[in-house]
Design an enzyme around this catalytic site. Structure first.
Site, PDB file in Angstrom:
ATOM      1  N   GLY A  45      14.539  32.217  15.644  1.00  0.00           N
ATOM      2  CA  GLY A  45      13.105  32.440  15.734  1.00  0.00           C
ATOM      3  C   GLY A  45      12.376  31.155  16.065  1.00  0.00           C
ATOM      4  CD  GLN A  50       9.183  26.578  14.573  1.00  0.00           C
ATOM      5  OE1 GLN A  50       9.243  27.787  14.760  1.00  0.00           O
ATOM      6  NE2 GLN A  50      10.207  25.865  14.119  1.00  0.00           N
ATOM      7  CB  CYS A 100      12.811  25.180   9.677  1.00  0.00           C
ATOM      8  SG  CYS A 100      11.318  25.254  10.674  1.00  0.00           S
ATOM      9  CG  LEU A 101      14.810  25.842  15.574  1.00  0.00           C
ATOM     10  CD1 LEU A 101      14.336  26.598  16.810  1.00  0.00           C
ATOM     11  CD2 LEU A 101      16.221  25.310  15.756  1.00  0.00           C
ATOM     12  CG  HIS A 142      11.406  30.806   8.611  1.00  0.00           C
ATOM     13  ND1 HIS A 142      11.982  29.907   7.743  1.00  0.00           N
ATOM     14  CD2 HIS A 142      11.159  30.116   9.751  1.00  0.00           C
ATOM     15  CE1 HIS A 142      12.072  28.725   8.342  1.00  0.00           C
ATOM     16  NE2 HIS A 142      11.584  28.841   9.567  1.00  0.00           N
ATOM     17  CD  GLU A 143      10.523  31.588  13.207  1.00  0.00           C
ATOM     18  OE1 GLU A 143       9.646  30.820  13.654  1.00  0.00           O
ATOM     19  OE2 GLU A 143      11.661  31.192  12.903  1.00  0.00           O
ATOM     20  CG  HIS A 146       6.653  28.137  11.538  1.00  0.00           C
ATOM     21  ND1 HIS A 146       6.661  26.797  11.220  1.00  0.00           N
ATOM     22  CD2 HIS A 146       7.957  28.522  11.520  1.00  0.00           C
ATOM     23  CE1 HIS A 146       7.900  26.390  11.025  1.00  0.00           C
ATOM     24  NE2 HIS A 146       8.703  27.424  11.185  1.00  0.00           N
TER      25      HIS A 146
END
Length: 187
Positions: A45, A50, A100-101, A142-143, A146
Site C-alpha cells: 500500500g 508518502q 511502512c515504506l 494503515h494507509e 496516512h
C-alpha cells in the site's frame, strides 16, 4: 515514473490530506506512478502523502500476497477521498506486525479492529460505502491513517515507541538503508 518515498520526519506525513475533485488533471498520471512506485518498493500500500502530496489518494496491491491469501488474487485498486467512518466494536481486534515504506527497517506489532466501515471513490469517482474485514481492513487502516497524518508508530504503546526512538531520530537524519528511492527532510 518511480517517485521517491518521503521518510519519517517529513512534515507532509503529519498533515491531514485534502479531498480532491474529478477535475484534478494530475490524477490520471499520479495513480499509475503510485502503483509503479509501490511495485518498485515491494510494498502492498502507498498513500499520496508518502510521495509528498497532501491529497486523499491511496493505492493497494494485495495480489502480491495471493499465494498465501488467495482471496486477494488480482486485487489492485486505487481509493480516492477515502475515509474510515467507523469500526465494528463487536468484531474484535487483532495484532499483527506492520511496517511502512516511510519508516524503513522498522516493524512492530499493531492492534487494529478486524472490521471497518469505509467510504471512498474509485478511479471513475464512483462512490463506495462498505464494511471491510480481514487483511484488507488492516491495510486500509494503515494507509488511510496516512491521510490523517497518523503513522503506525503512533499506535504503539509509549514504552515500545520509546525503545525505537533512537532509530526514528536516526531516520530523520538520513541514517537508514532501503532499496528504493527516498526523500529525507532537510531543514
Amino acid at each position: 515514473m518511480i517517485l521517491p518515498i518521503y521518510i519519517y520526519g517529513q512534515p507532509v506525513l503529519r498533515k491531514v490530506a485534502k479531498d480532491i475533485t474529478p477535475d484534478d488533471e494530475d490524477l490520471k498520471k499520479l495513480i499509475p506512478d503510485m502503483f509503479e512506485t509501490l511495485d518498485a518498493s515491494n510494498g502492498v500500500g502507498l498513500a499520496a502523502p508518502q510521495i509528498g502530496k497532501s491529497i486523499r489518494v491511496v493505492v493497494i496491491d494485495l495480489n502480491v500476497l495471493s499465494d498465501d491469501l488467495p482471496e486477494y488474487k488480482g486485487f489492485r485498486k486505487a481509493f480516492i477521498n477515502a475515509h474510515i467512518l467507523g469500526y465494528d466494536k463487536d468484531g474484535g481486534e487483532t495484532s499483527l506486525e506492520e511496517g511502512c515504506l516511510s519508516i524503513p527497517g522498522i516493524s512492530e506489532s499493531v492492534t487494529r479492529p478486524k472490521k471497518i466501515h469505509v467510504c471512498y471513490q474509485d478511479e471513475d469517482f464512483q462512490k463506495h460505502d462498505e464494511w471491510v474485514e480481514g487483511y484488507l481492513a488492516r491495510v486500509m487502516q494503515h494507509e488511510f491513517d496516512h491521510l490523517d497524518g497518523v503513522l503506525f508508530v503512533d499506535r504503539l504503546n509509549p514504552l515500545r515507541k520509546n525503545l525505537i526512538g533512537g532509530k526514528l531520530r536516526n531516520m530523520m537524519k538520513g541514517k537508514f538503508r532501503c532499496s528504493y528511492r527516498t526523500r529525507v527532510y532537510r531543514k
